[in-house]
Motif scaffolding. Structure first.
Motif, PDB file in Angstrom:
ATOM      1  N   ALA A  50       0.847  -1.192   0.000  1.00  0.00           N
ATOM      2  CA  ALA A  50       0.000   0.000   0.000  1.00  0.00           C
ATOM      3  C   ALA A  50       0.886   1.248   0.000  1.00  0.00           C
ATOM      4  CB  ALA A  50      -0.909   0.003   1.219  1.00  0.00           C
ATOM      5  N   ARG A  51       0.640   2.129  -0.949  1.00  0.00           N
ATOM      6  CA  ARG A  51       1.416   3.372  -1.071  1.00  0.00           C
ATOM      7  C   ARG A  51       0.496   4.568  -0.844  1.00  0.00           C
ATOM      8  NH1 ARG A  51       5.598   1.425  -4.516  1.00  0.00           N
ATOM      9  NH2 ARG A  51       6.124  -0.619  -3.629  1.00  0.00           N
ATOM     10  N   VAL A  52       1.049   5.629  -0.286  1.00  0.00           N
ATOM     11  CA  VAL A  52       0.236   6.774   0.138  1.00  0.00           C
ATOM     12  C   VAL A  52       0.816   8.076  -0.433  1.00  0.00           C
ATOM     13  CG1 VAL A  52      -0.847   5.832   2.205  1.00  0.00           C
ATOM     14  CG2 VAL A  52       1.513   6.543   2.333  1.00  0.00           C
ATOM     15  N   PRO A  53       0.380   8.488  -1.619  1.00  0.00           N
ATOM     16  CA  PRO A  53       0.948   9.665  -2.291  1.00  0.00           C
ATOM     17  C   PRO A  53       0.860  10.962  -1.492  1.00  0.00           C
ATOM     18  CG  PRO A  53      -0.408   8.389  -3.807  1.00  0.00           C
ATOM     19  CD  PRO A  53      -0.613   7.797  -2.454  1.00  0.00           C
ATOM     20  N   PHE A  54      -0.178  11.120  -0.692  1.00  0.00           N
ATOM     21  CA  PHE A  54      -0.311  12.352   0.083  1.00  0.00           C
ATOM     22  C   PHE A  54       0.791  12.484   1.144  1.00  0.00           C
ATOM     23  CE2 PHE A  54      -4.670  12.560  -1.572  1.00  0.00           C
ATOM     24  CZ  PHE A  54      -4.794  13.914  -1.808  1.00  0.00           C
ATOM     25  N   LEU A  55       1.529  11.414   1.395  1.00  0.00           N
ATOM     26  CA  LEU A  55       2.596  11.462   2.386  1.00  0.00           C
ATOM     27  C   LEU A  55       3.977  11.522   1.749  1.00  0.00           C
ATOM     28  CD1 LEU A  55       1.157   9.064   5.107  1.00  0.00           C
ATOM     29  CD2 LEU A  55       1.171  11.562   5.052  1.00  0.00           C
ATOM     30  N   ASP A  56       4.041  11.809   0.448  1.00  0.00           N
ATOM     31  CA  ASP A  56       5.325  12.150  -0.159  1.00  0.00           C
ATOM     32  C   ASP A  56       5.904  13.336   0.626  1.00  0.00           C
ATOM     33  OD1 ASP A  56       6.947  13.980  -2.061  1.00  0.00           O
ATOM     34  OD2 ASP A  56       6.914  12.053  -3.116  1.00  0.00           O
ATOM     35  N   TYR A  57       7.168  13.252   0.998  1.00  0.00           N
ATOM     36  CA  TYR A  57       7.730  14.241   1.923  1.00  0.00           C
ATOM     37  C   TYR A  57       7.651  15.663   1.364  1.00  0.00           C
ATOM     38  CZ  TYR A  57      12.082  14.628  -0.786  1.00  0.00           C
ATOM     39  OH  TYR A  57      13.002  14.867  -1.769  1.00  0.00           O
ATOM     40  N   ARG A  58       7.726  15.801   0.043  1.00  0.00           N
ATOM     41  CA  ARG A  58       7.651  17.136  -0.544  1.00  0.00           C
ATOM     42  C   ARG A  58       6.257  17.738  -0.382  1.00  0.00           C
ATOM     43  NH1 ARG A  58      10.437  14.324  -5.607  1.00  0.00           N
ATOM     44  NH2 ARG A  58       8.930  12.817  -4.784  1.00  0.00           N
ATOM     45  N   LEU A  59       5.245  16.913  -0.545  1.00  0.00           N
ATOM     46  CA  LEU A  59       3.879  17.397  -0.351  1.00  0.00           C
ATOM     47  C   LEU A  59       3.613  17.679   1.122  1.00  0.00           C
ATOM     48  CD1 LEU A  59       1.148  18.069  -1.570  1.00  0.00           C
ATOM     49  CD2 LEU A  59       0.523  15.648  -1.387  1.00  0.00           C
ATOM     50  N   VAL A  60       4.132  16.816   1.995  1.00  0.00           N
ATOM     51  CA  VAL A  60       3.964  17.025   3.441  1.00  0.00           C
ATOM     52  C   VAL A  60       4.571  18.359   3.854  1.00  0.00           C
ATOM     53  CG1 VAL A  60       4.630  16.191   5.727  1.00  0.00           C
ATOM     54  CG2 VAL A  60       3.853  14.562   3.980  1.00  0.00           C
ATOM     55  N   GLU A  61       5.775  18.647   3.383  1.00  0.00           N
ATOM     56  CA  GLU A  61       6.435  19.907   3.732  1.00  0.00           C
ATOM     57  C   GLU A  61       5.650  21.103   3.195  1.00  0.00           C
ATOM     58  OE1 GLU A  61      10.334  19.405   2.150  1.00  0.00           O
ATOM     59  OE2 GLU A  61      11.015  18.137   3.818  1.00  0.00           O
ATOM     60  N   TYR A  62       5.142  20.979   1.975  1.00  0.00           N
ATOM     61  CA  TYR A  62       4.377  22.073   1.394  1.00  0.00           C
ATOM     62  C   TYR A  62       3.095  22.335   2.180  1.00  0.00           C
ATOM     63  CZ  TYR A  62       1.372  24.614  -1.835  1.00  0.00           C
ATOM     64  OH  TYR A  62       0.509  25.522  -2.386  1.00  0.00           O
ATOM     65  N   LEU A  63       2.345  21.285   2.461  1.00  0.00           N
ATOM     66  CA  LEU A  63       1.075  21.449   3.166  1.00  0.00           C
ATOM     67  C   LEU A  63       1.278  21.957   4.589  1.00  0.00           C
ATOM     68  CD1 LEU A  63      -0.885  18.263   1.984  1.00  0.00           C
ATOM     69  CD2 LEU A  63      -1.026  20.606   1.103  1.00  0.00           C
ATOM     70  N   ALA A  64       2.374  21.555   5.225  1.00  0.00           N
ATOM     71  CA  ALA A  64       2.647  22.017   6.594  1.00  0.00           C
ATOM     72  C   ALA A  64       2.883  23.525   6.641  1.00  0.00           C
ATOM     73  CB  ALA A  64       3.858  21.287   7.157  1.00  0.00           C
ATOM     74  N   GLY A  65       3.340  24.090   5.532  1.00  0.00           N
ATOM     75  CA  GLY A  65       3.627  25.522   5.507  1.00  0.00           C
ATOM     76  C   GLY A  65       2.469  26.389   5.072  1.00  0.00           C
ATOM     77  N   LEU A  66       1.339  25.787   4.718  1.00  0.00           N
ATOM     78  CA  LEU A  66       0.194  26.577   4.256  1.00  0.00           C
ATOM     79  C   LEU A  66      -0.499  27.289   5.423  1.00  0.00           C
ATOM     80  CD1 LEU A  66      -1.611  24.238   1.696  1.00  0.00           C
ATOM     81  CD2 LEU A  66      -0.281  26.293   1.194  1.00  0.00           C
ATOM     82  N   PRO A  67      -1.033  28.480   5.198  1.00  0.00           N
ATOM     83  CA  PRO A  67      -1.859  29.135   6.219  1.00  0.00           C
ATOM     84  C   PRO A  67      -3.072  28.268   6.540  1.00  0.00           C
ATOM     85  CG  PRO A  67      -1.316  30.658   4.428  1.00  0.00           C
ATOM     86  CD  PRO A  67      -0.887  29.295   3.975  1.00  0.00           C
ATOM     87  N   LEU A  68      -3.540  28.352   7.762  1.00  0.00           N
ATOM     88  CA  LEU A  68      -4.647  27.501   8.186  1.00  0.00           C
ATOM     89  C   LEU A  68      -5.942  27.799   7.425  1.00  0.00           C
ATOM     90  CD1 LEU A  68      -4.064  27.300  12.044  1.00  0.00           C
ATOM     91  CD2 LEU A  68      -3.457  25.631  10.287  1.00  0.00           C
TER      92      LEU A  68
END
Length: 333
Positions: free
Chosen positions: A212-230
């Motif tokens: 099972a693979r989870v594209p939403f947890l690609d580290y680049r996407l994780v870093e991008y989403l973590a930096g978004l305003p709430l």
């Protein structure tokens, strides 16, 4: 929405490469239920119609339900919180004959504030920062879109508070939604909800030799989403604001715009009152169950019978206690 986004993105790539072979190359697997309260068939239909992917579905329950749950418990090797894990198990079983790798939308909710319960810490954080007007706007939006959820959650909270008295001993109180939204999401991704979900998914998939693979947890996407305003995650009481905008024209609006977040649920209450009831009653009535130091067995049985007779509402404590007892017996603890 999350799995549909993954499906639609892959679909775009495949159509660019070889549009005539999409149905042969892109296979999807879904769980459905006879009870319309838990069934998402119409949303599956919308995505399948838009993408022309191959789709197979499974409807868990009835035949072999207890035996399935016993094997699932063995594969998980620990008690688990709800029968939603069983739905995922059934999907992996369905997929095993056709694929060796699956992709799903795991991780999007914890990063993009997809669960409706995240509304409260968001509003609380706005008030702490003095953004009163924004907090009022979000409160109005939450009530408008999720009134039934909050009524259900309040009722469940009262019932579960009472049912905790069925357990003996003490445990530290887990304040899952304490703090501001960014604090809650960080905790959900790194320490609480997501690690559990990934653990259960890994066990479920490998039970059928599937990766099972989870594209939403690609580290680049994780870093991008973590930096978004709430406010890119929740706006006007609507979750996943930025994702909904990004997939406009890609995912059917019937899925993209829905606000009735369901999660990977099963008709657990229906099963616990129907197919599973004789087994659970037997389990709660045995001397082994009565001798455990973890719960008040007499009160557990009394409360469960009251639920079966329609005298009290359901809460997940019944399943969790039953699951723990089954696990203890399986591994002779």
């Amino acid at each position: 929405m999350d799995s549909s986004t993954v499906t639609a993105l892959i679909n775009v790539i495949l159509r660019e490469e070889s549009p005539e072979s999409v149905g042969e190359r892109q296979k999807t697997f879904s769980v459905c239920f006879d009870d319309p309260r838990f069934d998402e068939s119409r949303h599956i239909d919308a995505v399948v119609a838009a993408t022309k992917v191959a789709n197979r579905r499974t409807t868990p329950g009835m035949d072999g339900l207890w035996e399935d749950i016993e094997r699932l418990l063995y594969m998980q090797d620990e008690p688990f919180a709800s029968l939603s894990i069983y739905a995922q198990y059934c999907v992996m079983r369905l997929a095993r004959d056709e694929v060796k790798v699956v992709l799903d939308g795991q991780g999007a909710d914890e990063q993009l504030a997809g669960y409706i319960a995240y509304q409260a810490p968001y509003i609380r954080g706005l008030l702490r920062r003095g953004n009163v007007l924004a907090a009022i706007r979000e409160g109005i939006g939450s009530v408008r879109h999720h009134r039934s959820f909050f009524s259900w959650a309040a009722a469940q909270s009262r019932v579960r508070s009472e049912r905790r008295e069925l357990l003996r001993g003490s445990a530290p109180e887990v304040l899952r939604y304490a703090g501001s939204l960014d604090e809650v999401l960080k905790r959900e991704v790194t320490a609480s909800n997501l690690p559990l979900l990934l653990h259960w998914e890994d066990r479920n998939s490998m039970a059928f030799s599937i990766e099972a693979r989870v594209p939403f947890l690609d580290y680049r996407l994780v870093e991008y989403l973590a930096g978004l305003p709430l406010d890119q995650k929740i706006r006007g009481g609507v979750t996943k604001h930025v994702l909904r905008r990004a997939i406009r024209g890609l995912v059917p609006d019937a899925v993209r715009c829905r606000t009735d977040k369901m999660g990977f649920v099963t008709p657990e209450e229906v099963w616990m009152k129907g197919e599973l009831a004789p087994r659970i009653l037997d389990l709660f009535s045995t001397p082994e169950f009565a001798e455990r130091p973890y719960w008040d067995a007499e009160r557990v049985l009394e409360n469960y019978r009251a639920f079966l007779e329609g005298k009290s509402p359901y809460s997940t404590e019944f399943w969790r206690i039953a699951c723990a007892e089954m696990w203890l017996r399986e591994f002779d603890a």
